[in-house]
Motif scaffolding. Structure first.
Motif, PDB file in Angstrom:
ATOM      1  N   ARG A  15     103.140  72.283 -11.000  1.00 58.33           N
ATOM      2  CA  ARG A  15     104.064  73.411 -10.846  1.00 58.33           C
ATOM      3  C   ARG A  15     103.467  74.528 -10.013  1.00 58.33           C
ATOM      4  O   ARG A  15     102.276  74.825 -10.133  1.00 58.33           O
ATOM      5  CB  ARG A  15     104.410  73.997 -12.218  1.00 58.33           C
ATOM      6  CG  ARG A  15     105.409  73.153 -12.981  1.00 58.33           C
ATOM      7  CD  ARG A  15     105.731  73.847 -14.288  1.00 58.33           C
ATOM      8  NE  ARG A  15     106.541  73.021 -15.151  1.00 58.33           N
ATOM      9  CZ  ARG A  15     107.880  72.985 -15.123  1.00 58.33           C
ATOM     10  NH1 ARG A  15     108.547  73.726 -14.263  1.00 58.33           N
ATOM     11  NH2 ARG A  15     108.551  72.231 -15.980  1.00 58.33           N
ATOM     12  N   TYR A  87     108.150  62.837 -13.609  1.00 57.23           N
ATOM     13  CA  TYR A  87     107.840  63.978 -14.491  1.00 57.23           C
ATOM     14  C   TYR A  87     108.170  63.656 -15.954  1.00 57.23           C
ATOM     15  O   TYR A  87     107.281  63.654 -16.820  1.00 57.23           O
ATOM     16  CB  TYR A  87     108.587  65.228 -13.995  1.00 57.23           C
ATOM     17  CG  TYR A  87     108.548  66.382 -14.964  1.00 57.23           C
ATOM     18  CD1 TYR A  87     107.368  67.081 -15.211  1.00 57.23           C
ATOM     19  CD2 TYR A  87     109.690  66.774 -15.671  1.00 57.23           C
ATOM     20  CE1 TYR A  87     107.324  68.129 -16.122  1.00 57.23           C
ATOM     21  CE2 TYR A  87     109.658  67.819 -16.576  1.00 57.23           C
ATOM     22  CZ  TYR A  87     108.465  68.492 -16.805  1.00 57.23           C
ATOM     23  OH  TYR A  87     108.431  69.507 -17.714  1.00 57.23           O
ATOM     24  N   ASN A  92     105.259  62.507 -18.812  1.00 57.79           N
ATOM     25  CA  ASN A  92     105.470  63.053 -20.158  1.00 57.79           C
ATOM     26  C   ASN A  92     105.918  62.060 -21.231  1.00 57.79           C
ATOM     27  O   ASN A  92     105.985  62.423 -22.407  1.00 57.79           O
ATOM     28  CB  ASN A  92     106.415  64.248 -20.076  1.00 57.79           C
ATOM     29  CG  ASN A  92     105.701  65.416 -19.414  1.00 57.79           C
ATOM     30  OD1 ASN A  92     104.551  65.715 -19.748  1.00 57.79           O
ATOM     31  ND2 ASN A  92     106.336  66.036 -18.439  1.00 57.79           N
ATOM     32  N   TRP A  96     101.297  61.651 -21.407  1.00 61.19           N
ATOM     33  CA  TRP A  96     101.151  62.715 -22.415  1.00 61.19           C
ATOM     34  C   TRP A  96     100.877  62.134 -23.813  1.00 61.19           C
ATOM     35  O   TRP A  96      99.861  62.470 -24.431  1.00 61.19           O
ATOM     36  CB  TRP A  96     102.377  63.629 -22.388  1.00 61.19           C
ATOM     37  CG  TRP A  96     102.286  64.771 -23.356  1.00 61.19           C
ATOM     38  CD1 TRP A  96     102.770  64.784 -24.634  1.00 61.19           C
ATOM     39  CD2 TRP A  96     101.652  66.041 -23.156  1.00 61.19           C
ATOM     40  NE1 TRP A  96     102.490  65.989 -25.242  1.00 61.19           N
ATOM     41  CE2 TRP A  96     101.806  66.777 -24.352  1.00 61.19           C
ATOM     42  CE3 TRP A  96     100.968  66.629 -22.084  1.00 61.19           C
ATOM     43  CZ2 TRP A  96     101.301  68.073 -24.504  1.00 61.19           C
ATOM     44  CZ3 TRP A  96     100.476  67.917 -22.228  1.00 61.19           C
ATOM     45  CH2 TRP A  96     100.638  68.619 -23.427  1.00 61.19           C
ATOM     46  N   ASP A 141      95.378  68.567 -13.485  1.00 66.15           N
ATOM     47  CA  ASP A 141      96.089  67.960 -14.601  1.00 66.15           C
ATOM     48  C   ASP A 141      96.640  66.547 -14.411  1.00 66.15           C
ATOM     49  O   ASP A 141      96.637  65.987 -13.319  1.00 66.15           O
ATOM     50  CB  ASP A 141      97.165  68.921 -15.123  1.00 66.15           C
ATOM     51  CG  ASP A 141      97.087  69.034 -16.653  1.00 66.15           C
ATOM     52  OD1 ASP A 141      96.257  68.336 -17.251  1.00 66.15           O
ATOM     53  OD2 ASP A 141      97.851  69.824 -17.242  1.00 66.15           O
ATOM     54  N   TYR A 142      97.117  66.024 -15.565  1.00 65.34           N
ATOM     55  CA  TYR A 142      97.428  64.602 -15.703  1.00 65.34           C
ATOM     56  C   TYR A 142      98.538  64.109 -14.790  1.00 65.34           C
ATOM     57  O   TYR A 142      98.636  62.914 -14.542  1.00 65.34           O
ATOM     58  CB  TYR A 142      97.785  64.299 -17.170  1.00 65.34           C
ATOM     59  CG  TYR A 142      99.004  65.057 -17.672  1.00 65.34           C
ATOM     60  CD1 TYR A 142      98.923  66.396 -18.016  1.00 65.34           C
ATOM     61  CD2 TYR A 142     100.254  64.438 -17.784  1.00 65.34           C
ATOM     62  CE1 TYR A 142     100.032  67.098 -18.474  1.00 65.34           C
ATOM     63  CE2 TYR A 142     101.356  65.126 -18.241  1.00 65.34           C
ATOM     64  CZ  TYR A 142     101.248  66.462 -18.575  1.00 65.34           C
ATOM     65  OH  TYR A 142     102.345  67.154 -19.014  1.00 65.34           O
ATOM     66  N   GLN A 143      99.372  65.019 -14.301  1.00 66.70           N
ATOM     67  CA  GLN A 143     100.472  64.577 -13.434  1.00 66.70           C
ATOM     68  C   GLN A 143      99.954  64.104 -12.072  1.00 66.70           C
ATOM     69  O   GLN A 143     100.661  63.405 -11.353  1.00 66.70           O
ATOM     70  CB  GLN A 143     101.463  65.735 -13.196  1.00 66.70           C
ATOM     71  CG  GLN A 143     102.063  66.365 -14.449  1.00 66.70           C
ATOM     72  CD  GLN A 143     101.242  67.562 -14.941  1.00 66.70           C
ATOM     73  OE1 GLN A 143     100.081  67.723 -14.560  1.00 66.70           O
ATOM     74  NE2 GLN A 143     101.826  68.383 -15.806  1.00 66.70           N
ATOM     75  N   HIS A 165      93.634  69.330 -17.922  1.00 60.60           N
ATOM     76  CA  HIS A 165      93.871  70.378 -18.931  1.00 60.60           C
ATOM     77  C   HIS A 165      94.107  69.807 -20.321  1.00 60.60           C
ATOM     78  O   HIS A 165      94.078  70.544 -21.297  1.00 60.60           O
ATOM     79  CB  HIS A 165      95.081  71.229 -18.518  1.00 60.60           C
ATOM     80  CG  HIS A 165      94.822  72.071 -17.307  1.00 60.60           C
ATOM     81  ND1 HIS A 165      94.725  73.431 -17.357  1.00 60.60           N
ATOM     82  CD2 HIS A 165      94.606  71.743 -16.007  1.00 60.60           C
ATOM     83  CE1 HIS A 165      94.484  73.913 -16.147  1.00 60.60           C
ATOM     84  NE2 HIS A 165      94.412  72.904 -15.309  1.00 60.60           N
ATOM     85  N   ILE A 166      94.402  68.527 -20.410  1.00 54.36           N
ATOM     86  CA  ILE A 166      94.735  67.921 -21.710  1.00 54.36           C
ATOM     87  C   ILE A 166      93.567  67.023 -22.147  1.00 54.36           C
ATOM     88  O   ILE A 166      92.620  66.825 -21.387  1.00 54.36           O
ATOM     89  CB  ILE A 166      96.090  67.161 -21.645  1.00 54.36           C
ATOM     90  CG1 ILE A 166      95.988  65.903 -20.785  1.00 54.36           C
ATOM     91  CG2 ILE A 166      97.187  68.079 -21.090  1.00 54.36           C
ATOM     92  CD1 ILE A 166      97.239  65.017 -20.847  1.00 54.36           C
ATOM     93  N   ARG A 275     104.651  75.517 -27.789  1.00 48.86           N
ATOM     94  CA  ARG A 275     105.685  74.783 -27.078  1.00 48.86           C
ATOM     95  C   ARG A 275     106.222  73.768 -28.086  1.00 48.86           C
ATOM     96  O   ARG A 275     105.447  73.227 -28.875  1.00 48.86           O
ATOM     97  CB  ARG A 275     105.065  74.033 -25.886  1.00 48.86           C
ATOM     98  CG  ARG A 275     105.453  74.574 -24.558  1.00 48.86           C
ATOM     99  CD  ARG A 275     104.915  73.805 -23.367  1.00 48.86           C
ATOM    100  NE  ARG A 275     103.776  72.987 -23.632  1.00 48.86           N
ATOM    101  CZ  ARG A 275     103.841  71.681 -23.934  1.00 48.86           C
ATOM    102  NH1 ARG A 275     105.005  71.054 -23.978  1.00 48.86           N
ATOM    103  NH2 ARG A 275     102.741  71.017 -24.165  1.00 48.86           N
ATOM    104  N   ARG A 313     110.545  70.346 -22.073  1.00 52.22           N
ATOM    105  CA  ARG A 313     110.814  68.933 -21.738  1.00 52.22           C
ATOM    106  C   ARG A 313     112.008  68.388 -22.518  1.00 52.22           C
ATOM    107  O   ARG A 313     111.938  67.300 -23.118  1.00 52.22           O
ATOM    108  CB  ARG A 313     109.554  68.100 -22.018  1.00 52.22           C
ATOM    109  CG  ARG A 313     108.349  68.672 -21.299  1.00 52.22           C
ATOM    110  CD  ARG A 313     107.068  67.972 -21.608  1.00 52.22           C
ATOM    111  NE  ARG A 313     105.952  68.758 -21.074  1.00 52.22           N
ATOM    112  CZ  ARG A 313     104.681  68.603 -21.411  1.00 52.22           C
ATOM    113  NH1 ARG A 313     104.343  67.674 -22.279  1.00 52.22           N
ATOM    114  NH2 ARG A 313     103.751  69.364 -20.890  1.00 52.22           N
TER     115      ARG A 313
HETATM  116  C1  G6P Z   1     100.580  71.648 -20.687  1.00 57.31           C
HETATM  117  C2  G6P Z   1     100.078  70.916 -19.455  1.00 57.31           C
HETATM  118  C3  G6P Z   1     100.507  71.627 -18.174  1.00 57.31           C
HETATM  119  C4  G6P Z   1     101.993  71.882 -18.204  1.00 57.31           C
HETATM  120  C5  G6P Z   1     102.381  72.678 -19.449  1.00 57.31           C
HETATM  121  C6  G6P Z   1     103.896  72.946 -19.557  1.00 57.31           C
HETATM  122  O1  G6P Z   1      99.875  72.829 -20.864  1.00 57.31           O
HETATM  123  O2  G6P Z   1      98.675  70.772 -19.500  1.00 57.31           O
HETATM  124  O3  G6P Z   1     100.177  70.838 -17.055  1.00 57.31           O
HETATM  125  O4  G6P Z   1     102.408  72.558 -17.029  1.00 57.31           O
HETATM  126  O5  G6P Z   1     101.965  71.946 -20.580  1.00 57.31           O
HETATM  127  O6  G6P Z   1     104.616  71.772 -19.485  1.00 57.31           O
HETATM  128  P1  G6P Z   1     105.691  71.468 -18.343  1.00 57.31           P
HETATM  129  O7  G6P Z   1     106.054  70.044 -18.546  1.00 57.31           O
HETATM  130  O8  G6P Z   1     106.828  72.413 -18.645  1.00 57.31           O
HETATM  131  O9  G6P Z   1     105.071  71.758 -17.015  1.00 57.31           O
END
Ligand code: G6P
Length: 477
Positions: A15, A87, A92, A96, A141-143, A165-166, A275, A313
């Motif tokens: 993002r 995505y 996810n 994830w 990050d994982y994406q 980050h995860i 979240r 999500r």
């Molecule tokens: C986690 C992930 C981020 C992600 C965020 C929000 O913190 O490590 O990469 O951006 O969640 O999730 P989203 O799917 O809305 O980007």
């Protein structure tokens, strides 16, 4: 090899650090996202003609690169189909859950993988296009785990860093991934691969040895072409001073008092902010609280649990199921235990700006953070940063990365409801001296390790990773 651009530092993340907002007069603007990452990187990006590559969050958005408040932002478009497959799907609903201890069952679909490869290539090509010669590129990050290798093929001159980050899963779980070798090879395109915890870095090195067959020694991987890759822990943090300053402001102080009074001035306010994600352990936390109220340890007359769940999500099935589960649980608990004007749980399904978050942190006597698995959990650190009077108790899952640093929290196992109940009771009944002792130690930790020091440490490692490259980042002006 692609021709080079002019950015000396390129951030690549799923993002962009902005959201598109529509103002009351109908005009559209970009609003900076509240995350600490962008504020930490902003000074170094400004000094180094930095650029940030990412998705705007909107399908088929063909916005041209633009400058927002001095930052060069470069959108990467995703089609509606790619949002579904790359995505919502592979990122996810496959990665994830797999990376979070398989708390939910990961789905493996070949079309999702194809979309993941395609979109990762698009990000890599964009980075190759705008990075200056010998620039530094930091992928997040994982994406985007395939970007380092794809980018290295296009631009061998670059220094490439990757930060996850995860959590990174144990070798046994990672083994389920049909494309496990491709992902490891994707990451090995980087010079430095960063993780939240050293255990994750060790998992990665072990997997590289087992599944790819490269030589490794401690945190180093030795590739056949002579290149080395370093895997290290860089625990991420928050803008500690910024949060504390906000928490001390008059408007946050007033708002915190308003919140307590709106709750009926109870003696005890407990708080959860997450979240709305199945990794966060919201369900067992609320169950633990409801049992404490039902058992008579706490009464709704003088205590309340405030739970904020930020929408997230929402088109992914597991997230929809979770939302229904939590709605039902909160309804049942309040129906059974609440009184007129005194619910057991004050539940909000919404997202709040930083200012309101700080006021909530100020208003809460106990912060309850109970993920089943979490890379770090910045909410726990934000709470600590806001408690400048050294009061307030933190109940924290030992499965959050933050538990490694915030050792003085009441640490719990979210699978153990009785243990969680005991910790909440202990935290609520603790002597002020005990609360202060714990909070002081935790505050020292988050003050000494903020997000700016995290970013600097990573970039310094990346600079040192390839001494043959003479180019250094310009110091912050
Ligand atoms: C986690 C992930 C981020 C992600 C965020 C929000 O913190 O490590 O990469 O951006 O969640 O999730 P989203 O799917 O809305 O980007």
């Amino acid at each position: 090899m692609t021709t080079q651009g002019s950015a000396d530092l390129v951030i690549v993340a799923n993002r962009l650090p902005v959201d598109r907002v529509t103002l009351s007069d109908g005009s559209r603007r970009w609003r900076r996202s509240p995350g600490g990452l962008v504020s930490a990187l902003e000074p170094v990006m400004r000094s180094n003609d930095g650029a940030w590559i990412g998705w705007t969050g909107v399908a088929d958005d063909e916005t041209d690169p633009f400058v927002d408040d001095g930052l060069w932002l470069v959108p990467v478009p995703l089609s509606a189909g790619e949002i579904e497959e790359f995505y919502e799907g592979f990122s996810n609903a496959t990665l994830w859950p797999l990376y979070h201890d398989v708390v939910a069952k990961p789905e493996f679909h070949r079309e999702w993988w194809d979309a993941y490869v395609r979109v990762n290539r698009r990000f890599a090509e964009k980075a190759a296009e705008i990075a200056a010669k010998d620039a530094m590129v930091w992928v997040h990050d994982y994406q985007l785990q395939l970007v380092p290798q794809m980018l290295r093929e296009l631009r061998p001159d670059l220094r490439i860093g990757f930060f996850l980050h995860i959590p990174f899963p144990p070798t046994e779980l990672f083994g389920q991934m049909p494309w496990r070798r491709q992902i490891l090879e994707g990451l090995l395109g980087a010079d430095v691969v960063g993780f939240q915890l050293s255990g994750a870095a060790q998992n990665f090195v072990r997997l590289v040895r087992q599944r790819v067959g490269h030589k490794t020694h401690r945190d180093m991987v030795y590739l056949p072409d002579g290149r080395t890759v370093q895997a290290m822990a860089f625990p991420i943090s928050i803008d500690t001073d910024g949060f504390e300053e906000l928490a001390r402001s008059e408007s946050v102080t007033e708002r915190a008092a308003q919140i307590r009074s709106a709750l009926g001035d109870p003696e005890l306010v407990l708080l959860g902010i997450d979240r709305l994600d199945y990794t966060k352990g919201i369900y067992p936390r609320l169950r633990a609280w409801s049992e404490l109220v039902a058992d008579g340890d706490f009464s709704v007359k003088d205590s309340v649990f405030v739970q904020v769940a930020t929408p997230s999500r929402e088109r992914v099935e597991q997230y929809r199921i979770l939302r229904d589960d939590i709605d039902r649980l909160v309804g049942r608990i309040n129906g059974d235990l609440g009184r007129l004007g005194s619910p057991a749980i004050a539940y909000m399904h919404s997202s709040f700006p930083r200012h309101e978050m700080a006021a909530l942190y100020r208003a809460a006597d106990i912060m309850v953070v109970t993920p089943f698995r979490d890379g770090m959990n910045l909410v726990a650190k934000e709470y600590v940063a806001c408690r400048y009077d050294n009061d307030g108790a933190l109940v924290l899952s030992e499965f959050a990365g933050a538990a490694n640093e915030l050792r003085q929290a009441w640490l719990i196992n979210p699978y153990d409801i009785n243990g969680m109940k005991d910790a909440i009771v202990e935290a609520a009944r603790a002597e002020p001296k005990e609360i202060t002792r714990r909070m002081k130690a935790m505050r020292k930790q988050v003050r000494e390790n903020d997000v700016a020091s995290w970013a600097n440490r990573f970039l310094e490692e990346l600079e040192a990773a390839r001494p043959s490259h003479s180019k250094k980042l310009r110091p912050v002006r």
